[in-house]
Scaffold this active site. Sequence first.
Site, short mmCIF file in Angstrom:
data_model
loop_
_atom_site.label_atom_id
_atom_site.label_comp_id
_atom_site.label_asym_id
_atom_site.label_seq_id
_atom_site.Cartn_x
_atom_site.Cartn_y
_atom_site.Cartn_z
N HIS A 197 0.84 -1.21 0.00
CA HIS A 197 0.00 0.00 0.00
C HIS A 197 0.87 1.25 0.00
CE1 HIS A 197 -3.83 -1.90 1.75
NE2 HIS A 197 -4.10 -1.40 0.58
N ARG A 340 -3.81 -10.44 -19.17
CA ARG A 340 -3.03 -11.55 -19.71
C ARG A 340 -3.21 -12.78 -18.83
NH1 ARG A 340 3.36 -10.85 -19.96
NH2 ARG A 340 3.19 -11.25 -17.74
N GLU A 440 6.33 -12.61 -28.25
CA GLU A 440 7.53 -12.49 -27.42
C GLU A 440 8.51 -13.63 -27.65
OE1 GLU A 440 6.40 -12.26 -23.28
OE2 GLU A 440 4.87 -13.80 -23.49
N ASP A 464 10.87 -10.29 -23.32
CA ASP A 464 11.22 -11.66 -23.67
C ASP A 464 11.73 -11.78 -25.10
OD1 ASP A 464 10.84 -13.41 -21.44
OD2 ASP A 464 8.73 -12.83 -21.48
N CYS A 511 3.93 -4.05 -25.17
CA CYS A 511 3.87 -3.86 -23.72
C CYS A 511 5.21 -4.15 -23.05
CB CYS A 511 2.75 -4.70 -23.11
SG CYS A 511 2.95 -6.45 -23.44
C1 PEP Z 1 7.49 -8.92 -22.14
O1 PEP Z 1 8.02 -10.03 -22.20
O2 PEP Z 1 7.88 -7.93 -22.82
C2 PEP Z 1 6.37 -8.67 -21.24
C3 PEP Z 1 5.72 -7.53 -21.23
O3 PEP Z 1 6.04 -9.65 -20.38
P1 PEP Z 1 6.81 -9.97 -18.99
O4 PEP Z 1 7.75 -8.85 -18.73
O5 PEP Z 1 5.73 -10.10 -17.98
O6 PEP Z 1 7.49 -11.25 -19.31
MG MG Z 2 7.06 -11.71 -21.37
#
Ligand code: PEP
Ligand code: MG
Length: 597
Positions: A197, A340, A440, A464, A511
Site C-alpha cells: 500500500h 493476460r 515475445e 522476452d 507492452c
Molecule cells: C514482455 O516479455 O515484454 C512482457 C511484457 O512480459 P513480462 O515482462 O511479464 O514477461
Molecule cells: Mg514476457
Amino acid sequence: MGENKNSITLKGIGTGSGIAIAKAIIIHRGELTVPVLTIEQHEIEGEIQRFRGSLNIAKEQLLRIRSTIAKTMGEDAAGVIEAQVHIVSDPCLIDETEKLIGVKEVNAEHAFEVVINSAIDALGSNENPVFKERVQDFKDVKSRILSILLGLKHQIIKMPEVDSVLVIDQLAPSETAHLFGSKYVGLATETGGFTSHMAIMSRTMDLPGVLGIDDITNAVNDGDMLIVDSLKGVIIINPDERQLTEYHRLGEIFEKHREIILRTSDQESRTPDGRNVSIAANMELVEEVPLARHFGAAGIGLFRTELLFMDRDRFPEEDEQFSVYKKIAEQMKPKSAIIRTFDIGGDKFAKTIGSMHYEPNPFLGWRAIRIGLEFPDIFKTHLKALLRASYYGNIKIMFPMISVPEEMQQALSIVEEAKSELREHNIPFNEKIEIGIMIEVPSAAILARDLAEMSDFFSIGTNDLIQYTLAADRGNPRVAHIYQSFQPAVLKLVKFAIDAAHFKGIWVGMCGELAGEVLAVPLLLGMDLDEFSVVPSRVPLVKTIINRFPYSKARILAENVLSFTTQDEVLDYLTKEVSSYLPAEIMELETVKHNSQ
Ligand code: PEP
Ligand code: MG
C-alpha cells in the site's frame, strides 16, 4: 561520482518519483502497552460504552482523513481509508469485543486487543496476498482505537515545519495519506515492497521514496542530510558537496521534466502531423488501476495476473479471480483492459506449480501458456473468471508465450469450452470479447501472419523477445551487454510482426519496456505501432514524445534504422535525430537513468 568517506549509500526499492534532498526525521516506535485490568460486574456496561465511544471517535477521525484525501488525491486514493472505516464498523469485531468485556470482566482495551489480534493472525496466515495486504489496515485500526482508549495521540508522526525526509519502519495507509500536503518531501522505510500500500500511495502522491532498506531507522540519525533518489532506488546519508550539487541539479531537471510531461495527462496522443496512437498502462495490481487514469492512459495494455497465483499453495478459485477481474473491468470502463492469462514460470515462480519439478533452463521451459495447456481445467477456471468479468466492462484476453500456432488453436478451443459452460448456466459474458497474443518468442514473430489469422490483436513483449532473439537471459548481468533492446535483429522482428498484423487487418501494441524508451518511441511510431503500453507514470512521457514528433519524420527513422547492423549505430543515429524534437530535460534525465542501470 566520488563519495565522501562519511557518506553512505543504501539500496532499496525506489517508488514515487523524483529526488528529495532534506534532513531526516526518524520515528522509532514500539508496540503500545495495553494494561490488563479486571472490572466489577457493575462496570461492564460503562466499559462497553467507552469502547463504543472509541469506535465513534475513530470513525470520525477516519472520515475526516478520507475527505482530506478525496479532496487532495481524488476519490480512488480515498478508497484505502474506506477499508478501515469498514473495519471500525465490523459487527463481528464489535460483538466479540463486547462479549469478552462481559464474560471475562476485563477492560475494553484488553478485550479489543485480543479480538483484533486474532483477526490479524488469521489474515496474516492466509495464503492470499490480498488478505495479507489487509493486515496493515487492521493494525492501523488497532493502534488508532487503542490510542483513543488509552488517551494517547494516535498521530505519532510529528509534522515538520521545514522540508524533511521521513525515516520510519513502515507506514499504515492512513499515515501515508497524512503525509500528503505536509512538509515531508521524501520517505525511507525498512519494510515494503513495490506492491505494498505504501508504495502504491507514494506513487499516487508522487512522493519520492525508497522502501525496504534494512535497519534504516538505526543507520540514520535525526537531522542527518539525506538524498532520496527514487529513480535509482538509493538513499545517500550525509552526501558530500559534489553529490549534493549533482543531485540539486538533477532535482531541478526532474521538476522541469515533470512539469512538461504532466501537461499531457488530459490531452490526446497525436503527432503534430495528425497521426493518433494509443498510450496505455501496464500493471499487476488492482490498486494501480486509478493510476492509469491519473496519468491519462487510454486503457490497460497489459494486466499481469501472476501475482494472484504466486505465494500460495492452491490456485485461486474462479470466484476469487472473478472479483479481481471484475473490479478492473468496472474501474476502467469504458476504456479497455487487456488481461493476460497467467505467465507463471521463467523467473515468476509459483508454489502451486513451479515447485513440482526443477528445470535447468526455466525461461526455455515450462512457462505461461505451456502450463495452461497442460492443465486445461485450471486454465478453464481462469478463462471463465475472465469471461464473466467481461460482462462488466471492456476486457480483452491475451495469451503469453505463444510460440507455435497449435498453442493458439488449443487455447482458443479451451476458451470455447469455457464459453459454452457459462452459456449452459446462463452466466453472462461478452460474446464478442477480443482475444490476442503476446509476440515475445521469435517463432511467433516469424509466423505472425498465420497467428494474426487467429488473433484479434497482438502485443509485442520485447522483454522476452529480446532475450529469446539474442539468447541472452534477461535477468543475468553477465550477458546484459548482449541483451540489446535496439539490436537491429530485434527491431526487424518487431517491424515484421507489425506489418504482418496490419496485413491481416488486426492492431498491434507493445507492452515490453522498449515501448517506454525515449529513443524507441519515435522509432516505433514510424514502424506504425498502434499502441504503446508502459508503466503508468511513463504514460505522460510517451505522450509528450508522440505529441512533438512528426509521423513523417518517424517513418524516415524507421526505414533508416532497419539498414543498420549494430545497436550502437542505431542509438547514435536515433540520438542525433530525436534530440532536437524533445525537451532537453527529457534527454538528460533519461541518460542519467540509463547510466545508473
Ligand atoms: C514482455 O516479455 O515484454 C512482457 C511484457 O512480459 P513480462 O515482462 O511479464 O514477461
Ligand atoms: Mg514476457
